[in-house]
Design an enzyme around this catalytic site. Structure first.
Site, mmCIF file in Angstrom:
data_model
loop_
_atom_site.group_PDB
_atom_site.id
_atom_site.type_symbol
_atom_site.label_atom_id
_atom_site.label_comp_id
_atom_site.label_asym_id
_atom_site.label_seq_id
_atom_site.Cartn_x
_atom_site.Cartn_y
_atom_site.Cartn_z
ATOM 1 N N ARG A 241 0.957 -1.176 0.082
ATOM 2 C CA ARG A 241 -0.416 0.196 -0.297
ATOM 3 C C ARG A 241 0.989 1.743 0.149
ATOM 4 N NH1 ARG A 241 -2.659 -3.701 3.636
ATOM 5 N NH2 ARG A 241 -4.398 -4.454 2.761
ATOM 6 N N LYS A 268 -1.898 -1.678 7.498
ATOM 7 C CA LYS A 268 -3.616 -1.377 7.606
ATOM 8 C C LYS A 268 -4.255 -2.502 8.435
ATOM 9 C CE LYS A 268 -8.002 -0.859 4.990
ATOM 10 N NZ LYS A 268 -8.525 -0.767 3.412
ATOM 11 N N HIS A 330 -2.033 2.344 -5.706
ATOM 12 C CA HIS A 330 -3.275 1.089 -4.998
ATOM 13 C C HIS A 330 -3.468 -0.158 -6.592
ATOM 14 C CE1 HIS A 330 -6.468 -1.858 -4.174
ATOM 15 N NE2 HIS A 330 -5.887 -1.461 -2.698
ATOM 16 N N ARG A 333 -1.497 -3.119 -6.990
ATOM 17 C CA ARG A 333 -1.307 -4.048 -6.125
ATOM 18 C C ARG A 333 -2.733 -5.003 -7.098
ATOM 19 N NH1 ARG A 333 -1.000 -4.063 -0.897
ATOM 20 N NH2 ARG A 333 -2.810 -4.892 -0.614
ATOM 21 N N HIS A 356 -3.689 -9.316 2.617
ATOM 22 C CA HIS A 356 -5.277 -8.961 2.715
ATOM 23 C C HIS A 356 -5.948 -9.597 4.335
ATOM 24 C CE1 HIS A 356 -6.354 -8.531 -1.148
ATOM 25 N NE2 HIS A 356 -5.862 -7.476 -0.447
ATOM 26 N N TYR A 366 0.181 -16.067 13.324
ATOM 27 C CA TYR A 366 0.835 -17.143 12.004
ATOM 28 C C TYR A 366 1.318 -16.758 10.760
ATOM 29 C CZ TYR A 366 2.311 -21.373 10.562
ATOM 30 O OH TYR A 366 3.419 -22.623 10.418
#
Length: 409
Positions: A241, A268, A330, A333, A356, A366
Site C-alpha cells: 500500500r 492497515k 493502489h 496491487r 489482506h 501466524y
C-alpha cells in the site's frame, strides 16, 4: 384466598410484623408501624428467597402481581430475580456515568494502545460531530434500535453513506464494550446489517495489462525527483500500500535476508508484514541508500513536515506522465494480483503477499510468515515478469509450468 384492595386496607398492625399470602408466592408484609410491603417468596437453587416488590399503596395489588409474574419469568430462564434487581439498581444508579458518550470515550481510551493517534483522533472527532449530539447524553442501556437508526439515517440523508457505515461500526464497538462490562444487555447496532442500500464498489483506476509496458517505461524515464521515480519502481515490484512505502524506514530493511519487515502499527490491518525483496528491489534500495542512507526514512523529503515523501507524490508523478484518472498507487496491487493469478500462482501466497485481512486473528498472526519461502520465489518471479513485460520480450519472462515446480525450486 387471594387478596383484594378492600382486604388489604383492613389489615391492621401487630406488635410483630406478619405476612398475608395472595397467590403464586406473592404476599404482603405488615410492619408494626402500619406500613405495608409487597414480597415475593420463591426458591432458587433449592434455597428459599424473598424479593421486595415495593410499598403499598404506591405499588397497587395489580402492579404487585405484574412484578411477581415478571420475576417468575426470570426464574423460568434460570435467572435469580433478586440478583437481577441488584444489577438493575446498580445500572440505574450509575446511568448518568454510563451515557453513550462516556462509554465511547472509555472504550477509545482502552483501545488507544492498539490504535494510532491519527485514527483515534478521527474516531473522536467523527463521533463528536455525528453521534454525541444525538445520543451521547442518553444512558447507554436506554438506547434502542430506532435511536441508532435515526442517527445513521440522518448521516446517510446527507449523502455520506460511507461515513454512516463507519459510524455504525463505532456505535457497535461502543455497545460491545458496554455489554461486556454489564452496562447494557443488547447491542442495537448489531441488527442493522442491511440498513444501507449497497452502492457499486468503487475501484481504484488501473491501466490494462496491455498498457503496462508503456507505464513501466514511463516510470523509468520520469524526469522528476529521482526518489519519486525509484519509489514508483519499488512500488511496482512490491505492490504494498502507498502509505506503507512512503513511511518505510531503513531499520525495516534487511539487505542480507532480502526482506522488508513492516511493523504492525504501520499496517492497515495491524498485523506485521514481511515483504520478500527481489534482486531488482534490492538494486533499487541500494541506489536509494546512496541518497538517504543516513536518514530514518527510506524516501526522505526535506520539504515535508513528516520528513518522508507524501502520499500525493505518486498521483502527481502519474499525472505528469499522462496517467491522470487512469492509474493510482493502489493500481499496482491490482496489476500484481491479476498477473500472478493468471500465471497460476497459489492464491494463498498472493493474498498473504497482499496482506489482506484474515478473520481468524490467531491464524493471521501466524500467517505473516506463512509461505515465506514460496513468496520469496514468487516475488523474484514477478520482478522477472515485469522486466519481460517492460521490453515486450516474452522470452525473457520466466514461466511457471506448475505450482509444484515453483514450490520445489
Amino acid at each position: 384466598m387471594p387478596l383484594t384492595e378492600l382486604s388489604i386496607k383492613s389489615l391492621k398492625p401487630k406488635p410483630q410484623k406478619y405476612r398475608v399470602a395472595d397467590s403464586g408466592g406473592l404476599c404482603i408484609e405488615i410492619a408494626p408501624s402500619g406500613n405495608k410491603f409487597w414480597r415475593f417468596r420463591y426458591r432458587f437453587l433449592e434455597k428459599e428467597q424473598l424479593l421486595s416488590l415495593g410499598k403499598y399503596p404506591i405499588i397497587s395489588l395489580a402492579e404487585a402481581r405484574d412484578k411477581r409474574d415478571k420475576a417468575k419469568a426470570l426464574l423460568n430462564d434460570g435467572i435469580n430475580p433478586a440478583r437481577q434487581k441488584k444489577i438493575d439498581k446498580m445500572r440505574h444508579a450509575h446511568s448518568h456515568e454510563n451515557t453513550f458518550e462516556a462509554c465511547a470515550r472509555r472504550w477509545l481510551e482502552l483501545k488507544q494502545a492498539n490504535l494510532n493517534e491519527k485514527y483515534r483522533t478521527q474516531c473522536i472527532t467523527r463521533m463528536e460531530q455525528h453521534i454525541f449530539p444525538e445520543i451521547g447524553a442518553l444512558p447507554i442501556d436506554d438506547i434502542t434500535i430506532p435511536d441508532v437508526v435515526h442517527v445513521l439515517e440522518k448521516i446517510a440523508s446527507r449523502g455520506t453513506i460511507e461515513t454512516a457505515k463507519r459510524m455504525k461500526q463505532l456505535i457497535s464497538q461502543t455497545f460491545r464494550y458496554a455489554s461486556q462490562r454489564g452496562l447494557c444487555v443488547h447491542n442495537p447496532a448489531s441488527d442493522l446489517r442491511d440498513i444501507f442500500h449497497s452502492k457499486p464498489q468503487k475501484h481504484h483506476p488501473c491501466v490494462k495489462i496491455s498498457e503496462l509496458p508503456d507505464l513501466l517505461k514511463a516510470i523509468d524515464t520520469y524526469k522528476g525527483d529521482m526518489l519519486v521515480r525509484l519509489s514508483l519502481r519499488l512500488l511496482s515490484l512490491t505492490f504494498v500500500r502507498t502509505a506503507e512505502i512512503i513511511g518505510a524506514e531503513w531499520d525495516e530493511i534487511n539487505f542480507d535476508k532480502q526482506e522488508w519487515r513492516i511493523p504492525s502499527e504501520r499496517m492497515k490491518m495491524k498485523q506485521a508484514h514481511i515483504v520478500p525483496l527481489s534482486k531488482q528491489s534490492i538494486d533499487i534500495l541500494n541506489m536509494v541508500y546512496q541518497i538517504t542512507g543516513d536518514k530514518k526514512f527510506v524516501f526522505y523529503s526535506s520539504r515535508s513536515k513528516s520528513r518522508h515523501v507524501s502520499n500525493a507524490v505518486f498521483l502527481n508523478a502519474l499525472k505528469r506522465m499522462g496517467y491522470k484518472g487512469e492509474m493510482t498507487g493502489h493500481g499496482f496491487r491490482t496489476l500484481a494480483s491479476t498477473i500472478l493469478n493468471e500465471r497460476g500462482f497459489n492464491s494463498d501466497w498472493i493474498e498473504r503477499q497482499l496482506a489482506h485481512s484474515d478473520e481468524d486473528k490467531v491464524r493471521s498472526a501466524y500467517n505473516r510468515a506463512e509461505y515465506l519461502l514460496e513468496r520469496k520465489k514468487m516475488m523474484q518471479e514477478y520482478a522477472n515478469i515485469l522486466d519481460g513485460i517492460k521490453i515486450n520480450d516474452d522470452e525473457n519472462v520466466v514461466h511457471i509450468t506448475s505450482k509444484e515446480e515453483l514450490k520445489n525450486g
